[in-house]
Design a protein around this motif. Sequence first.
Motif, PDB file in Angstrom:
ATOM      1  N   LEU A  68       7.480  84.775  17.846  1.00 14.32           N
ATOM      2  CA  LEU A  68       6.084  84.756  18.264  1.00 14.32           C
ATOM      3  C   LEU A  68       5.663  83.336  18.622  1.00 14.32           C
ATOM      4  CD1 LEU A  68       4.807  87.048  15.418  1.00 14.32           C
ATOM      5  CD2 LEU A  68       4.838  87.615  17.832  1.00 14.32           C
ATOM      6  N   VAL A  69       6.184  82.383  17.832  1.00 14.68           N
ATOM      7  CA  VAL A  69       5.795  81.003  18.090  1.00 14.68           C
ATOM      8  C   VAL A  69       6.339  80.545  19.443  1.00 14.68           C
ATOM      9  CG1 VAL A  69       6.064  78.650  17.306  1.00 14.68           C
ATOM     10  CG2 VAL A  69       5.614  80.444  15.663  1.00 14.68           C
ATOM     11  N   SER A  70       7.562  80.942  19.755  1.00 17.13           N
ATOM     12  CA  SER A  70       8.113  80.534  21.050  1.00 17.13           C
ATOM     13  C   SER A  70       7.257  81.118  22.173  1.00 17.13           C
ATOM     14  CB  SER A  70       9.569  80.978  21.179  1.00 17.13           C
ATOM     15  OG  SER A  70       9.657  82.360  21.389  1.00 17.13           O
ATOM     16  N   ASN A  71       6.808  82.344  21.978  1.00 22.93           N
ATOM     17  CA  ASN A  71       5.936  82.944  22.984  1.00 22.93           C
ATOM     18  C   ASN A  71       4.683  82.120  23.173  1.00 22.93           C
ATOM     19  OD1 ASN A  71       7.595  85.026  23.494  1.00 22.93           O
ATOM     20  ND2 ASN A  71       6.421  86.559  22.371  1.00 22.93           N
ATOM     21  N   SER A  72       4.065  81.735  22.054  1.00 21.56           N
ATOM     22  CA  SER A  72       2.798  81.022  22.242  1.00 21.56           C
ATOM     23  C   SER A  72       3.026  79.640  22.831  1.00 21.56           C
ATOM     24  CB  SER A  72       1.972  80.955  20.954  1.00 21.56           C
ATOM     25  OG  SER A  72       2.710  81.198  19.829  1.00 21.56           O
ATOM     26  N   ILE A  73       4.164  79.031  22.514  1.00 26.09           N
ATOM     27  CA  ILE A  73       4.409  77.713  23.100  1.00 26.09           C
ATOM     28  C   ILE A  73       4.625  77.828  24.609  1.00 26.09           C
ATOM     29  CG2 ILE A  73       6.052  75.806  23.205  1.00 26.09           C
ATOM     30  CD1 ILE A  73       6.349  76.077  20.198  1.00 26.09           C
ATOM     31  N   LEU A  74       5.400  78.812  25.011  1.00 27.42           N
ATOM     32  CA  LEU A  74       5.627  78.987  26.446  1.00 27.42           C
ATOM     33  C   LEU A  74       4.326  79.358  27.153  1.00 27.42           C
ATOM     34  CD1 LEU A  74       9.033  80.848  26.682  1.00 27.42           C
ATOM     35  CD2 LEU A  74       8.566  78.423  26.769  1.00 27.42           C
ATOM     36  N   GLU A  75       3.524  80.112  26.453  1.00 30.05           N
ATOM     37  CA  GLU A  75       2.267  80.511  27.040  1.00 30.05           C
ATOM     38  C   GLU A  75       1.375  79.284  27.239  1.00 30.05           C
ATOM     39  OE1 GLU A  75       1.125  84.489  25.437  1.00 30.05           O
ATOM     40  OE2 GLU A  75      -0.777  83.425  25.204  1.00 30.05           O
ATOM     41  N   GLU A  76       1.356  78.468  26.208  1.00 26.68           N
ATOM     42  CA  GLU A  76       0.571  77.245  26.254  1.00 26.68           C
ATOM     43  C   GLU A  76       1.008  76.378  27.440  1.00 26.68           C
ATOM     44  OE1 GLU A  76       0.549  74.184  22.946  1.00 26.68           O
ATOM     45  OE2 GLU A  76      -0.143  76.026  21.973  1.00 26.68           O
ATOM     46  N   ALA A  77       2.331  76.342  27.647  1.00 27.33           N
ATOM     47  CA  ALA A  77       2.864  75.530  28.731  1.00 27.33           C
ATOM     48  C   ALA A  77       2.667  76.222  30.079  1.00 27.33           C
ATOM     49  CB  ALA A  77       4.339  75.246  28.496  1.00 27.33           C
ATOM     50  N   GLY A  78       2.210  77.455  30.039  1.00 26.81           N
ATOM     51  CA  GLY A  78       1.935  78.171  31.283  1.00 26.81           C
ATOM     52  C   GLY A  78       3.159  78.592  32.047  1.00 26.81           C
TER      53      GLY A  78
END
Lengths: 829, 661
Positions: B117-127
Amino acid sequence: MAPSNPLANWERLGDSFYRKVPIYDAIFEEDVELENYIIAGAPYGGAIALHRDESKPYRFRDAHTAKSSIDIYSCSGKHINRLNWEFGTIRGLGWSDKEELLVITEDGTVRRYFGLYGDFTSFSLGHGAEDYGVRACRFWTSGFVALLANNQLVAVSNYDEPRPKLLAPCPEGEVSSWSLIPPAYTLSRSVEVLLAVDKTVYLVDPTEAEDKVLQNGPFKHASVSPTGRFVALITAEGTVWVVSSDFQSKYSEYDPESRVTPRTVDWCGDDAVVIAWEDEVHLIGPNGVAARYYYDGTVHVVPEFDGVRLITNDTCEFLHKVVDVTEAIFRLGSTSPASVLLDSIDLLEKKSPKADENIQRIRPSLPEAVDTCVKAAGHEFDPQWQKRLLKAASFGKSVLDLYNSDEFVEMTEKLRVLKAVREYQIGLPLSYEQYMRLTPERLIERLVNRREYLLAIRISEFLELPADRIYVHWASQKVKVSAVDDDAVCKLIVQRLEGKPGISFELIAQAAYDEGRAHLATQLLNHEPRAGKQVPLLLEMEEDEIALDKAIESGDADLVNYVLLHLKTKLPLASFFRTINTRPVASALVETTARGQDTELLKDLFYQDDRPIDGSNVLLSEALEATELPRKTEKLQLASRLLSDSKDPTVVLQQKLLSEASQLLKIQEVLDKDLADRSEFLGLSLNDTVYRLIRSGYGKRAQKMQSEFRMPEKTFWWLRLRALVAKRDWGELEEIGKNKKSPIGWEPFYNEILGAGNTKLASLFVPKCTNLPAEEKMEMWVKCGMVAKAGEEAFRAKDVNALELLHTRASGPAAAEIDRMINQLRPRK
Amino acid sequence: MAPYPGSDADYFRDKARRDLLNLLEGVRGKKNLAVSQDLAGPVGLFVKFSLLQEYGVDRVFLLENGNVDSSQRNVVFLAHAEKIRQVRAVAEQIQRLQRNGNVEHELSIFWVPRRTLVSNSILEEAGIIGDVNIAELPLYFVPLEQDVLSLELEDAFSDLYLQKDPGSIFHSAKALMDIQQRHGYFPRIIGKGDHARRLADLLLRMRKELDAEESSGLAGLSARGLLPSASTESLIIIDRQVDFGSALLTQLTYEGLIDETVGIKNNQADVDTSIVGPTAVPQAQESSKAPQQSSKQGQKRKVQLDSSDQLFSQLRDANFAIVGDILNKVARRLETDYESRHSAKSTTELREFVNKLPAYQLEHQSLRVHTNLAEEIMRTTRSDIFRKILEVQQNNAAGSDATYYHEAVEELIARDVPLKTILRLLCLESCMSGGLRPRDLESFKRQIVQAYGHQHLLTFWALEKMELLQPRSSATTMLLPTTGGAQPGSKTNYAYLRKNLRLVVEEVSEKDPSDVAYVYSGFAPLSIRLVQCVLQKPYILSLIRGGPTTTSTPIPATVSSPGWLGFEDVVKSARGATFSIVQKGDDKAIRARQTISGNNTIKTVYVFFLGGITFTEIAALRFIAAQEAPRRKIVICTTGMINGDRMMEGAIEKGSFAKFE
């Protein structure tokens, strides 16, 4: 009632037969004017979506019907749902093989309806779709391609995480027709598109658009066969071509003898093409043979991979190729063993002895005959004939001594399932092949989507498949529609699902929460056994602390981190710290993540937690990272100041050493300025600084540093020894050797100097090692190459044996010397 | 009974290879592969570069180097999704590629071991989450040997004990679930240590969750996992924390010493070419991945150290003292074998000889490598400094008063011996005798920061946090043998255990060992003794009773007393929780299984070292396994290989006050 003639709807087409099986009648009401509708049918006998074709005029009846909408019907004409449509012009209407309805509007918005009852997600095509507008869309089982008005193609190949991708740019020109090859059948493993532009056809994949160089365009229709091997084209003159999908060979040509361009061109299986006008359908086989069907009203063609469904107001028919087994049995004049076996059933019923004769005649091939009958039963739609065929098979196998009945039994099970779902109330007219491909699990999913829970549960029990999803779906619906209070609903659901394994209460709770029943959701979540599953929903419900506890309970650091990430952005810092303070795992993870990333957070955390040493350490790390000296010292001072209040001896020491560090840096800066051109001393450890000073010949300064930092005498001596040896400053070493005492003894001097190769100087230190045993000293002398001296040592120890040993190693005068000593020691005889 | 006939090692190797190749196949065409550093080695253990090439991998980059170029349209990232730093690195790389590439990239990420989940949010943050294809590579156990399964988590030790990050426990639990799903549940889970307890609890919990999921068909239709295994005896979990002491000692087996002097990573050692010669054994070269390194570093050569090298498998677990003998023997045998060509008379004999020639050459080559290596190690072990270090260690282990040796340590500091070594000695003393006297600790602190730099204030802090180096508090000074202090189990009481488990065995022969103590030339690692308490009760009992250790082969246990039975009190003196859990299944099903499989089968015992295992401990476990061979099989599992140096590296502060130019 006698069963209808199985040959009734057969049509010969070249070498093979096609048959059109009527499945349902009275599909649509009279006032549904099919000619005015766009129709899209889901694969595997799925639902049909109707949307009024806005380019056509229609009769105004009342305000209700005037509203734009999408109507979803089952194949038997049962109205399942109506989606009111007010989102703009629809440019694409299609289904995925999970029976999700996809609606693409002109502005590039894609809506994916799942579950047939209006739940949807949406995403945008991007890539300029908003600016240019979508012109049309083509679908395959798990994706679609949209053609934009500027001839760009956008492909979406996955609905769960849609990622619209641009295919290679295509040539300018009027696109007269187009079609796609699904990724499963292409070499590039990506979807490819056939685009009929001007007179030719382009094959477009993600990297390039290849011109196939044809002359007979503009092609009014292009359609790719289900396996992607063939393409059907309608040329400018109106003839139908069937060519291979690489456009290398032409298989068949057919002239429909009609001026009007057909409305649709589709494939019926992989061997025949169906072209349809308003009320006429042509079935074109290999080599241009064709069958023609005429209708009274409008007919719509819904392609399947093994045939086509033909839908009119009155009927729903399935047109497909007669499979070999069926043909072998029913074909006129067939003498195949299976056909004979079927005949013997009649004879058996008439109690004719010929039945046995027949059996004996086909005896050698009886097992195949039974197999054939079983298979043919599967492909039959009429239960009467299914029964007859199975009866024949059963009769046949009763004669056989050994026969594996598994297939027979399985077939009866499959047929039971098929019969149940083909009922018009359910309206899933699956063919046997389709059922095999769809799989029972997905069939149950479709039933669940139609809210046919009872049948779904019955089937899953019958086939021994897990039924938990059915229950979960049921419960979710219950939560959505029931009007009674939360406690009652929860009780009802829990009661019903008690003892059912694998129920995901999390999904039900999610449904409850989405419905705005937060209290019910929390109640339901308590029944979820998997802690990890509860977390995202709990977060969404803003039950932060519970979410964090559940995450910690699950032991999954990722979940904890996820919750923490979420909380950090959401909560004010103080309450964030308060939340994690009582949970050591959480604060450990916060620390780890923040380290090297968010030092300010760390400092705050340690301050709030009253952990001065930790806080000071953060500053120390910062001092290490800083590049400029003033900044380094500043940070060091800050770090030291944090500790100034404490009386704890460890803290006091820590603070002392910190100030020592800045003091050292200051001195090193001076050293650099005085002695070196560039930074040479800065950042070295104290020992290294002293070592380097001595090595470079600044003994005085080194000594000064020793006293300044109260370096232990021993350490200093060691450093001086090593530095001088490295410098090869033998004079200085000799000078030191004149001292009476050394705090580290003289042995290290001997060792280090010997290691550097100066045996002569090393030997000077041997006599100073007074407390060593004689043997070791001898060895030391020998290592310096002074055997005679070693001899003296032995002589002093009165060790004759050692002397004799030394004798063997000695040569020249040394040997003579040792001889002399041996003789002296030996008692004269 | 297993669905897959091979051993666990083969199974996991094949599975990992298949999974990775399938994923690579899913990315069409040529691709560049960016691997994170801590995955490059493990991946090399189960797949060769040439095979990757067959699957379209053009070039391999290390993620940490940040130099992935645009030479291929397809770029595949392989990284740990549970390590936030790596996730961020991947995100940065992708952003960089998108920014300055004029090629439109097709980007894929394979998350190991799962998408988080954390990897998802980091990638999301990075757009960028919408621009990449994300897949999972469920890589857990990587087999190092037929009997050694490792998670190859480099940071597991510092994560667990320094950062207190429980991630690797979860990871281990998942990995052990793989084994359980293959063979059925461990009928018994025995363990020692608080983290071990946590791991066992997770296993129980996951089993419950799996039960819930399994019947729902999410985990496939097989219901066989619901049963306790018939082929497994038990799982023994040892928390490294229970026995830091043993791991801090210098390993004295051949493999252990290679690890201490050269360093072994993923079955490979980087050895100076001046020692082993520049020409690589073809075999070793093939299996060594990472082509970009082979060309650059001319001075280092990777030597493959595993059982594919026959000579090495003879040597690896032997005490270094006898390695020379073995090498001599082998050399002589080879010589005579080789000379046999002169005695070959007929052509058939000659042909036979020629056929054997490649084998000879291979053996010869490996002989040369190992002789040189052994000589090199000998050079170290003979040195004055090494002997001093060893002396301090042995005395600490034997329990003599450590303060007596402080002067020696001080001398080593002044002589600028690597910091790791010094800290190992201090930590060893702290572990063995319950902390250093505060005054001594202060003086060492001062000397060390002066000698190695003041940044090591942080190092000390870390060591203290890991409870490796502590001041002796008033509570722990009273480490009296019998009473065990106020809170038993908060610290391992070596003084008591040394006596009651006979950790020190002076008379052990290195040549023909009768006890596991041979691996440290007279000191038996506590961790192994604990395992023996479960598996070899009669032997340990006879040891304690002071009976002569002549019974080298223990009396077969007639009454199998499970778990810690008989040693509960002794074991309490080691740190952390002690537990023995029986995993019950449906009684009827168990009985049915027993009748099917019979009772006389050799059952497997899984020994899991949470936090890392040393090569000497592996050697000792193999020694036990050889004794137990008629009754059981031992499979060693661990989070990764460890030794004292590596333990220290986790704590040592890398930064310094010097400016880096």
